[in-house]
Design a protein around this motif. Sequence first.
Motif, PDB file in Angstrom:
ATOM      1  N   SER A 103     -12.856 -21.514  -8.670  1.00 48.09           N
ATOM      2  CA  SER A 103     -14.092 -20.377  -9.833  1.00 48.09           C
ATOM      3  C   SER A 103     -13.345 -19.751 -10.707  1.00 48.09           C
ATOM      4  N   GLY A 104     -14.019 -20.329 -11.520  1.00 50.52           N
ATOM      5  CA  GLY A 104     -13.496 -20.196 -12.683  1.00 50.52           C
ATOM      6  C   GLY A 104     -13.247 -18.638 -13.709  1.00 50.52           C
ATOM      7  N   THR A 105     -14.882 -17.656 -13.323  1.00 50.51           N
ATOM      8  CA  THR A 105     -15.176 -16.017 -13.420  1.00 50.51           C
ATOM      9  C   THR A 105     -13.930 -15.389 -12.948  1.00 50.51           C
ATOM     10  N   ILE A 106     -14.040 -14.257 -13.453  1.00 47.13           N
ATOM     11  CA  ILE A 106     -12.956 -13.743 -12.926  1.00 47.13           C
ATOM     12  C   ILE A 106     -13.173 -13.019 -13.262  1.00 47.13           C
ATOM     13  N   TYR A 107     -14.336 -12.178 -11.676  1.00 46.89           N
ATOM     14  CA  TYR A 107     -14.817 -10.900 -11.098  1.00 46.89           C
ATOM     15  C   TYR A 107     -14.275  -9.641 -11.330  1.00 46.89           C
ATOM     16  N   THR A 108     -14.751  -8.903 -11.614  1.00 51.73           N
ATOM     17  CA  THR A 108     -14.839  -7.045 -12.157  1.00 51.73           C
ATOM     18  C   THR A 108     -14.637  -6.068 -10.807  1.00 51.73           C
ATOM     19  N   ARG A 109     -15.456  -6.643  -9.994  1.00 50.22           N
ATOM     20  CA  ARG A 109     -15.828  -5.909  -8.790  1.00 50.22           C
ATOM     21  C   ARG A 109     -14.867  -6.011  -7.662  1.00 50.22           C
ATOM     22  N   PRO A 110     -14.249  -4.640  -6.695  1.00 52.14           N
ATOM     23  CA  PRO A 110     -13.763  -4.990  -5.183  1.00 52.14           C
ATOM     24  C   PRO A 110     -14.274  -5.908  -4.112  1.00 52.14           C
ATOM     25  N   ASP A 111     -14.897  -5.783  -4.614  1.00 52.41           N
ATOM     26  CA  ASP A 111     -16.571  -6.847  -3.379  1.00 52.41           C
ATOM     27  C   ASP A 111     -16.602  -8.270  -3.726  1.00 52.41           C
ATOM     28  N   GLU A 112     -15.330  -8.133  -4.888  1.00 50.55           N
ATOM     29  CA  GLU A 112     -15.987  -9.830  -4.812  1.00 50.55           C
ATOM     30  C   GLU A 112     -14.554 -10.659  -4.733  1.00 50.55           C
ATOM     31  N   TYR A 113     -14.097  -9.444  -4.564  1.00 52.80           N
ATOM     32  CA  TYR A 113     -12.588 -10.235  -3.702  1.00 52.80           C
ATOM     33  C   TYR A 113     -12.289 -10.285  -1.738  1.00 52.80           C
ATOM     34  N   GLY A 114     -11.944 -11.056  -1.404  1.00 50.86           N
ATOM     35  CA  GLY A 114     -11.583 -10.879  -0.406  1.00 50.86           C
ATOM     36  C   GLY A 114     -10.185 -10.680   0.402  1.00 50.86           C
ATOM     37  N   TYR A 115      -9.206 -10.631  -0.197  1.00 52.63           N
ATOM     38  CA  TYR A 115      -7.992 -10.872   0.122  1.00 52.63           C
ATOM     39  C   TYR A 115      -7.407  -9.751  -0.538  1.00 52.63           C
ATOM     40  N   TRP A 116      -6.756  -8.741   0.278  1.00 48.49           N
ATOM     41  CA  TRP A 116      -5.936  -7.286  -0.630  1.00 48.49           C
ATOM     42  C   TRP A 116      -4.174  -7.332   0.378  1.00 48.49           C
ATOM     43  N   GLY A 117      -3.502  -6.772  -1.150  1.00 41.56           N
ATOM     44  CA  GLY A 117      -2.390  -6.322  -0.556  1.00 41.56           C
ATOM     45  C   GLY A 117      -2.325  -4.929   0.365  1.00 41.56           C
ATOM     46  N   GLN A 118      -1.566  -4.349   0.583  1.00 37.97           N
ATOM     47  CA  GLN A 118      -1.234  -3.269   1.196  1.00 37.97           C
ATOM     48  C   GLN A 118      -0.791  -1.970  -0.133  1.00 37.97           C
ATOM     49  N   GLY A 119      -0.437  -2.560  -1.141  1.00 35.08           N
ATOM     50  CA  GLY A 119      -0.739  -1.682  -2.483  1.00 35.08           C
ATOM     51  C   GLY A 119       0.844  -1.151  -2.437  1.00 35.08           C
ATOM     52  N   THR A 120       1.173  -0.623  -3.932  1.00 28.90           N
ATOM     53  CA  THR A 120       2.150  -0.436  -3.857  1.00 28.90           C
ATOM     54  C   THR A 120       2.455   0.488  -5.540  1.00 28.90           C
ATOM     55  N   GLN A 121       2.569   2.497  -4.867  1.00 29.40           N
ATOM     56  CA  GLN A 121       2.585   3.210  -6.142  1.00 29.40           C
ATOM     57  C   GLN A 121       3.005   2.729  -7.353  1.00 29.40           C
ATOM     58  N   VAL A 122       2.733   3.308  -8.020  1.00 24.03           N
ATOM     59  CA  VAL A 122       3.213   3.157  -9.870  1.00 24.03           C
ATOM     60  C   VAL A 122       3.113   4.698  -9.659  1.00 24.03           C
ATOM     61  N   THR A 123       4.014   5.587 -10.861  1.00 29.94           N
ATOM     62  CA  THR A 123       3.500   6.765 -10.998  1.00 29.94           C
ATOM     63  C   THR A 123       4.416   7.032 -12.602  1.00 29.94           C
ATOM     64  N   VAL A 124       3.745   7.673 -13.488  1.00 34.51           N
ATOM     65  CA  VAL A 124       4.663   7.971 -14.586  1.00 34.51           C
ATOM     66  C   VAL A 124       4.333   8.933 -15.451  1.00 34.51           C
TER      67      VAL A 124
END
Length: 126
Positions: A103-124
Amino acid sequence: QVQLVESGGGLVQAGGSLRLSCAASGRTFSSYVMGWFRQAPGKEREFVAGINWNAWTYYADSVKGRFTISRDNAKNTLYLQMNSLKPEDTAVYYCTMRTQEYSGTIYTRPDEYGYWGQGTQVTVSS
């Protein structure tokens, strides 16, 4: 089974840099649009950056010129280089993969993506 594992988050002072990594397994990594989203407490998950299978990139206005997304297909790894960090960049950062191949299009809505990681915290800190 697709697995996405983020790393590289942490605490940094304003103006500093961090590089996030996302190790992918379970699919032919190079064929899929990959992206980074973030979610701050009390806010909705928002698009940060995306890269398609042809290495075209797209960024949220809030990070354009400061963040760089890249991918190493030989290592099945996605990166997000974050420079000139601001306190408002504080969030949990998630790596994500589209389910549709080539798929060439880069979507910006979360529901357009099917797989997710667990996340990593960034604190500034200011």
